[in-house]
Design an enzyme around this catalytic site. Sequence first.
Site, PDB file in Angstrom:
ATOM      1  CE1 TYR A  21      -3.777   2.655   0.931  1.00 17.83           C
ATOM      2  CE2 TYR A  21      -2.167   3.336   2.615  1.00 17.83           C
ATOM      3  CZ  TYR A  21      -3.288   3.371   1.563  1.00 17.83           C
ATOM      4  OH  TYR A  21      -4.265   4.414   1.802  1.00 17.83           O
ATOM      5  CG  ASP A  26       5.739   3.667   0.666  1.00 16.12           C
ATOM      6  OD1 ASP A  26       6.266   4.153   1.762  1.00 16.12           O
ATOM      7  OD2 ASP A  26       4.592   3.329   0.288  1.00 16.12           O
ATOM      8  CE  LYS A  46       2.613   5.164   8.110  1.00 20.66           C
ATOM      9  NZ  LYS A  46       1.274   5.022   8.588  1.00 20.66           N
TER      10      LYS A  46
HETATM   11  N1  HOZ Z   1      -3.309   3.150   6.143  1.00 23.48           N
HETATM   12  C1  HOZ Z   1      -3.057   3.188   7.419  1.00 23.48           C
HETATM   13  C2  HOZ Z   1      -2.687   1.958   7.911  1.00 23.48           C
HETATM   14  N2  HOZ Z   1      -1.685   1.113   7.089  1.00 23.48           N
HETATM   15  C3  HOZ Z   1      -4.219   3.472   8.451  1.00 23.48           C
HETATM   16  C4  HOZ Z   1      -4.062   4.854   8.743  1.00 23.48           C
HETATM   17  C5  HOZ Z   1      -5.070   5.423   9.613  1.00 23.48           C
HETATM   18  O1  HOZ Z   1      -6.007   5.156   9.787  1.00 23.48           O
HETATM   19  O2  HOZ Z   1      -4.641   6.535  10.542  1.00 23.48           O
END
Ligand code: HOZ
Length: 423
Positions: free
Chosen positions: A141, A236, A264
């Site tokens: 992802y 990534d 992050k």
């Molecule tokens: N896509 C995020 C986890 N891989 C979730 C982000 C969130 O809900 O804060």
Amino acid sequence: MEKQSLFTRAQNVIPGGVNSPVRAFRAVGGTPIFIREASGSKIIDTDGNSYIDYVCSWGPMILGHSHPVVVAAIRDAAGRGSSFGAPTELEINMAERLVAAFPSIEMARMVSSGTEATMTAIRLARGFTGREKIIKFTGCYHGHADSLLVKAGSGVATLGIPGSPGVPKSLAELTITLPYNDAEAVRSAATRYGDEIACIIVEPVAGNMGVVQPKPGFLETLREVTHANGSLLIFDEVITGFRLAYGGWQTLTGILPDLTCLGKIIGGGLPVGALGGRREVMEHLAPVGPVYQAGTLSGNPLAMTAGIATLDILKEKSYPELEKMTERLCAGFADLFRGKDIPARINRVGSLFTLFFTADEVVDFETASRSDTALFARFFQGMLAAGINLAPAQFEAGFVSFSHTEDDINRTLSACAKVLKTL
Ligand code: HOZ
């Protein structure tokens, strides 16, 4: 305030009651907890329950929540203005840190989320090479930009969405998806599409199908193939950046991409992203080059301040110690599961882990998908009731922070022992 009434209110005015799908607990059932505050390794919900937190805001809170030095830095910066839409020295300070920490980064551009970073990386790779096709891996992802939502992990996998309506077919067709860890598939795609490929984008350690480690030779093959056909390799490292080392997976392995996406941790809990790489490629970005990218809040002084404070603390921290703590947690889980008749696989890389409810080794999305997600959901709910906050979906990573203590690990394992008796 009681979570059920908050969730009802939220669903009235926010789609699904959440601002990011996985938070809605669709994969595990029940009502999401609403967080009131957090400190160190603990979060407290609006009902006053305290939890040992292994979500850590999905990675950024590697120092633990509300680290006093980071909080003080944000307070101080906020008093001097929260956004200028003009350059600041803070942005240079941040970029210099990224250049120093990442062997492949000569220049960096700050953005406001990991999604923006990967979206820009793809556009830059296309603009630099003059090619349109990209290769990504099933279950990886890279945020929710159109080209990258094809066979993606995280919430897309959790909700069983094969591709999202709204992504034009003509664009999705330019994204070639291959199984993670399958070097042979990469070689044959390179033979087939060769000089049509702009880039290969990969999570060097996958975190969004649950944690999956790259097999020896896999990332090397990506480097070799992209070198050979003149396309770019994009790592990534939004999750892995400053998570597995001061730097990224590339710092540990010496496998160097052309472009790196970050987010992050480098925002210390504030919205941030960054794109970095070789000068020759990065100078294709406007205003030097023709590839356009911009953002009102890019390089935002509060995010820069929180990120710099976090990185400066991390520089003095021992990543091996963080890994040791996580290893103890995962070894404890493994012992407990071995004593039961419940098939489980624990994948761990540094302070990232996923407990998969499957007997088979998990090396890609197909093997991750063999997990018993219903059993995971019961386990998750049991742990939550026992005061342990895990990611509310099977296809996600768990995060341990420098604020987790031996006592946290012991309490987590004794909660797990109790929950396993109920499964
Ligand atoms: N896509 C995020 C986890 N891989 C979730 C982000 C969130 O809900 O804060």
